[in-house]
Design a protein around this motif. Structure first.
Motif, PDB file in Angstrom:
ATOM      1  N   ASP A 127       0.907  -4.644   4.244  1.00 49.91           N
ATOM      2  CA  ASP A 127       1.079  -3.213   4.514  1.00 49.91           C
ATOM      3  C   ASP A 127      -0.236  -2.581   4.986  1.00 49.91           C
ATOM      4  O   ASP A 127      -1.294  -2.825   4.415  1.00 49.91           O
ATOM      5  CB  ASP A 127       1.544  -2.565   3.207  1.00 49.91           C
ATOM      6  CG  ASP A 127       2.018  -1.131   3.357  1.00 49.91           C
ATOM      7  OD1 ASP A 127       1.681  -0.488   4.359  1.00 49.91           O
ATOM      8  OD2 ASP A 127       2.704  -0.657   2.441  1.00 49.91           O
ATOM      9  N   SER A 128      -0.152  -1.752   6.028  1.00 48.78           N
ATOM     10  CA  SER A 128      -1.337  -1.085   6.563  1.00 48.78           C
ATOM     11  C   SER A 128      -1.700   0.180   5.809  1.00 48.78           C
ATOM     12  O   SER A 128      -2.813   0.693   5.951  1.00 48.78           O
ATOM     13  CB  SER A 128      -1.120  -0.739   8.042  1.00 48.78           C
ATOM     14  OG  SER A 128      -0.785  -1.888   8.776  1.00 48.78           O
ATOM     15  N   GLY A 129      -0.762   0.710   5.022  1.00 47.16           N
ATOM     16  CA  GLY A 129      -1.006   1.975   4.347  1.00 47.16           C
ATOM     17  C   GLY A 129      -0.859   3.156   5.293  1.00 47.16           C
ATOM     18  O   GLY A 129      -0.742   2.992   6.518  1.00 47.16           O
ATOM     19  N   TRP A 130      -0.851   4.347   4.708  1.00 41.26           N
ATOM     20  CA  TRP A 130      -0.734   5.579   5.484  1.00 41.26           C
ATOM     21  C   TRP A 130      -2.110   6.236   5.533  1.00 41.26           C
ATOM     22  O   TRP A 130      -2.570   6.783   4.534  1.00 41.26           O
ATOM     23  CB  TRP A 130       0.295   6.502   4.852  1.00 41.26           C
ATOM     24  CG  TRP A 130       0.441   7.837   5.528  1.00 41.26           C
ATOM     25  CD1 TRP A 130      -0.012   9.031   5.084  1.00 41.26           C
ATOM     26  CD2 TRP A 130       1.071   8.107   6.790  1.00 41.26           C
ATOM     27  NE1 TRP A 130       0.303  10.040   5.975  1.00 41.26           N
ATOM     28  CE2 TRP A 130       0.969   9.492   7.028  1.00 41.26           C
ATOM     29  CE3 TRP A 130       1.711   7.301   7.740  1.00 41.26           C
ATOM     30  CZ2 TRP A 130       1.491  10.099   8.181  1.00 41.26           C
ATOM     31  CZ3 TRP A 130       2.221   7.907   8.867  1.00 41.26           C
ATOM     32  CH2 TRP A 130       2.115   9.283   9.086  1.00 41.26           C
ATOM     33  N   PRO A 190      -9.232   7.519   8.549  1.00 43.79           N
ATOM     34  CA  PRO A 190     -10.093   6.346   8.353  1.00 43.79           C
ATOM     35  C   PRO A 190      -9.551   5.146   9.117  1.00 43.79           C
ATOM     36  O   PRO A 190      -8.367   5.106   9.471  1.00 43.79           O
ATOM     37  CB  PRO A 190     -10.021   6.125   6.842  1.00 43.79           C
ATOM     38  CG  PRO A 190      -8.686   6.663   6.448  1.00 43.79           C
ATOM     39  CD  PRO A 190      -8.452   7.855   7.341  1.00 43.79           C
ATOM     40  N   PRO A 191     -10.395   4.153   9.366  1.00 46.53           N
ATOM     41  CA  PRO A 191      -9.898   2.931  10.028  1.00 46.53           C
ATOM     42  C   PRO A 191      -8.894   2.209   9.142  1.00 46.53           C
ATOM     43  O   PRO A 191      -8.923   2.320   7.913  1.00 46.53           O
ATOM     44  CB  PRO A 191     -11.165   2.091  10.233  1.00 46.53           C
ATOM     45  CG  PRO A 191     -12.147   2.620   9.240  1.00 46.53           C
ATOM     46  CD  PRO A 191     -11.835   4.068   9.064  1.00 46.53           C
ATOM     47  N   LEU A 192      -7.995   1.492   9.778  1.00 44.51           N
ATOM     48  CA  LEU A 192      -7.004   0.729   9.023  1.00 44.51           C
ATOM     49  C   LEU A 192      -7.671  -0.451   8.323  1.00 44.51           C
ATOM     50  O   LEU A 192      -8.693  -0.970   8.791  1.00 44.51           O
ATOM     51  CB  LEU A 192      -5.910   0.225   9.963  1.00 44.51           C
ATOM     52  CG  LEU A 192      -5.019   1.300  10.582  1.00 44.51           C
ATOM     53  CD1 LEU A 192      -4.101   0.686  11.641  1.00 44.51           C
ATOM     54  CD2 LEU A 192      -4.195   2.017   9.519  1.00 44.51           C
ATOM     55  N   PRO A 193      -7.100  -0.903   7.209  1.00 45.72           N
ATOM     56  CA  PRO A 193      -7.692  -2.018   6.461  1.00 45.72           C
ATOM     57  C   PRO A 193      -7.686  -3.312   7.269  1.00 45.72           C
ATOM     58  O   PRO A 193      -6.710  -3.631   7.955  1.00 45.72           O
ATOM     59  CB  PRO A 193      -6.791  -2.141   5.224  1.00 45.72           C
ATOM     60  CG  PRO A 193      -6.021  -0.873   5.151  1.00 45.72           C
ATOM     61  CD  PRO A 193      -5.891  -0.369   6.545  1.00 45.72           C
ATOM     62  N   ARG A 212       0.808  -1.217   0.000  1.00 52.23           N
ATOM     63  CA  ARG A 212       0.000   0.000   0.000  1.00 52.23           C
ATOM     64  C   ARG A 212       0.843   1.270   0.000  1.00 52.23           C
ATOM     65  O   ARG A 212       0.293   2.362   0.123  1.00 52.23           O
ATOM     66  CB  ARG A 212      -0.944   0.001   1.221  1.00 52.23           C
ATOM     67  CG  ARG A 212      -2.050  -1.052   1.136  1.00 52.23           C
ATOM     68  CD  ARG A 212      -3.121  -0.831   2.211  1.00 52.23           C
ATOM     69  NE  ARG A 212      -4.249  -1.697   2.005  1.00 52.23           N
ATOM     70  CZ  ARG A 212      -4.454  -2.874   2.619  1.00 52.23           C
ATOM     71  NH1 ARG A 212      -3.536  -3.302   3.489  1.00 52.23           N
ATOM     72  NH2 ARG A 212      -5.512  -3.601   2.373  1.00 52.23           N
ATOM     73  N   GLY A 213       2.144   1.138  -0.151  1.00 50.46           N
ATOM     74  CA  GLY A 213       2.993   2.314  -0.187  1.00 50.46           C
ATOM     75  C   GLY A 213       2.756   3.120  -1.454  1.00 50.46           C
ATOM     76  O   GLY A 213       2.487   2.566  -2.528  1.00 50.46           O
ATOM     77  N   SER A 214       2.846   4.426  -1.350  1.00 44.48           N
ATOM     78  CA  SER A 214       2.658   5.296  -2.500  1.00 44.48           C
ATOM     79  C   SER A 214       3.817   5.138  -3.478  1.00 44.48           C
ATOM     80  O   SER A 214       4.948   4.795  -3.082  1.00 44.48           O
ATOM     81  CB  SER A 214       2.571   6.762  -2.060  1.00 44.48           C
ATOM     82  OG  SER A 214       1.502   6.954  -1.155  1.00 44.48           O
ATOM     83  N   ILE A 215       3.559   5.388  -4.763  1.00 37.61           N
ATOM     84  CA  ILE A 215       4.624   5.442  -5.761  1.00 37.61           C
ATOM     85  C   ILE A 215       5.186   6.855  -5.733  1.00 37.61           C
ATOM     86  O   ILE A 215       4.515   7.811  -6.130  1.00 37.61           O
ATOM     87  CB  ILE A 215       4.095   5.063  -7.153  1.00 37.61           C
ATOM     88  CG1 ILE A 215       3.618   3.601  -7.144  1.00 37.61           C
ATOM     89  CG2 ILE A 215       5.184   5.241  -8.209  1.00 37.61           C
ATOM     90  CD1 ILE A 215       2.984   3.147  -8.441  1.00 37.61           C
ATOM     91  N   LEU A 216       6.403   6.992  -5.230  1.00 36.52           N
ATOM     92  CA  LEU A 216       6.980   8.300  -4.962  1.00 36.52           C
ATOM     93  C   LEU A 216       7.951   8.779  -6.041  1.00 36.52           C
ATOM     94  O   LEU A 216       8.468   9.886  -5.950  1.00 36.52           O
ATOM     95  CB  LEU A 216       7.689   8.269  -3.601  1.00 36.52           C
ATOM     96  CG  LEU A 216       6.789   7.894  -2.418  1.00 36.52           C
ATOM     97  CD1 LEU A 216       7.595   7.814  -1.134  1.00 36.52           C
ATOM     98  CD2 LEU A 216       5.643   8.885  -2.268  1.00 36.52           C
TER      99      LEU A 216
END
Length: 301
Positions: free
Chosen positions: A97-100, A107-110, A54-58
Motif C-alpha cells: 500500500d502506498s498510503g494517502w 510528502p513523497p510516496l514511501p 497503510r490504510g487508516s483505521i476508519l
C-alpha cells in the motif's frame, strides 16, 4: 420436479475479473453486481493489488493499539471473510500500500510502494493472473482512480496495460498462453445523478441526507456522467454487499456513512451499479444492462 443445474446457474462458464487497489474495494465498488453474477453461476476472480497496510483505521471501535500492531494480518483476515460472503475467488498481486499522502506540499510516496513500482513489473504479474483465469470481462477504475488515491490511479494504469498485453504473444511470453479479454469496464460508483437522487429521496422521507455538504461542493460535469454505458440491476443483492462491507471492520464503521441511507431507499431510487464500457471485442449495442452483453461462449471459449 427434477433439478435443472442449468436453470440454477444460467451463467455457468462465464468468467469475470475485478482488479482492485486495496482490500475493501471489492466490497465498496460493484459488490452487489458481483453477488448477482455469482448467484447466476459466474466464476468471479478478484485481484487485490496491495495489502492495505497503510490504510487508516476508519472504525472507531477498531482503532486500538493491538489492531494497529497487526494490521497486515487483520486486513488479510477481513478480505477472506468478504471473499467468502461474496462467493468469489481472490488473489493478491503482492504489492505494498502506498498510503494517502497528506500535507501541502504532499510528502513523497514511501519507497517500494505500489504506486512507485515499475509499470512493467506490476503489469506482468496481472497478465499472469489474466492468462491463468481467462476472464471474458474485466473491471477496474477510470483514469482518475475513482478518487485520486495513488494506488487507485496505479491500479487503473496496470489494469489497462495488462488487458492489452495479455492477448499479445510477444508480451511476457513466459507468463502463460495469450488470452483476449473480450470487454473492459470502469466502475462509476458516485455519479452526480445518483447522489442527487438519493439526497432528494432522503429529504422526501423527512430524513437527514449525508450528501448535503458533498453536493454543495460538487463541481458537476455532465460529460462525465454521460460516460456511463451499463447499468446492472442488482438491488436484490445490496444486503450481500453490506455484509461484505461489514467484514472489513477496520475500514467500515457500521454506524457511519456507508449505512446512512436506508437500503429500501437505495433499492427504490437507484437499484443498479453503473459501469463504463471502455473496450469491447464483441458487438454490444449501448446502453447495456449486462456486463456480458454480446458475449457468446460458443465462440469465445
Amino acid at each position: 420436479m427434477p433439478h435443472d443445474p442449468q436453470a440454477a446457474a444460467p451463467r455457468a462458464g462465464h468468467r469475470l475479473m475485478h482488479v482492485h487497489a486495496h482490500p475493501d474495494d471489492e466490497s465498496s465498488k460493484g459488490a452487489a453486481s458481483t453477488a448477482k453474477y455469482v448467484a447466476e453461476g459466474v466464476d468471479v476472480h478478484v485481484v487485490t493489488c496491495t495489502g492495505g497496510e497503510r490504510g487508516s483505521i476508519l472504525n472507531p471501535k477498531m482503532d486500538r493499539p493491538d489492531v494497529l500492531a497487526n494490521i497486515t494480518e487483520i486486513r488479510r483476515q477481513e478480505m477472506e471473510r468478504a471473499r467468502d460472503i461474496l462467493g468469489v475467488r481472490q488473489d493478491w498481486l503482492g504489492f505494498v500500500d502506498s498510503g494517502w499522502p497528506e500535507g501541502d506540499p504532499k510528502p513523497p510516496l514511501p519507497e517500494g510502494c505500489f504506486a512507485l513500482v515499475p509499470l512493467e513489473e506490476a503489469t506482468e504479474r496481472l497478465v499472469r493472473f489474466i492468462r491463468s483465469f481467462r476472464p471474458h470481462v474485466m473491471t477496474t477504475y477510470d483514469e482518475r482512480g475513482g478518487y485520486p488515491h495513488p494506488d487507485h490511479i496505479r491500479c487503473h494504469e496496470v489494469s489497462v496495460a495488462a488487458f492489452e498485453a495479455a492477448a499479445d504473444p510477444d508480451r511476457f511470453p513466459d507468463a502463460g498462453e495469450p488470452w483476449q479479454v473480450l470487454k473492459l469496464y470502469y466502475h462509476h460508483g458516485w455519479s452526480y445523478p445518483k447522489i442527487t437522487a438519493l439526497h432528494q429521496a432522503m429529504l422526501d422521507h423527512g430524513l437527514e441526507s449525508p450528501y448535503e455538504e458533498r453536493l454543495a461542493e460538487w463541481v458537476h460535469d455532465p460529460e462525465w456522467d454521460k460516460r456511463v454505458t451499463t447499468k446492472v440491476e442488482c438491488g436484490a443483492y445490496f444486503g450481500v454487499r453490506d455484509q461484505a462491507l461489514l467484514a472489513h471492520a477496520t475500514q467500515i464503521d457500521p454506524d457511519g456513512f456507508w449505512f446512512s441511507i436506508p437500503r429500501e431507499v437505495q433499492v427504490s431510487v437507484w437499484p443498479t451499479e453503473d459501469y463504463e464500457l471502455v473496450t469491447s471485442h464483441v458487438e454490444s449495442p449501448l446502453p447495456e444492462t449486462d456486463l456480458f452483453a454480446g458475449i457468446d461462449l460458443s465462440s469465445s471459449g
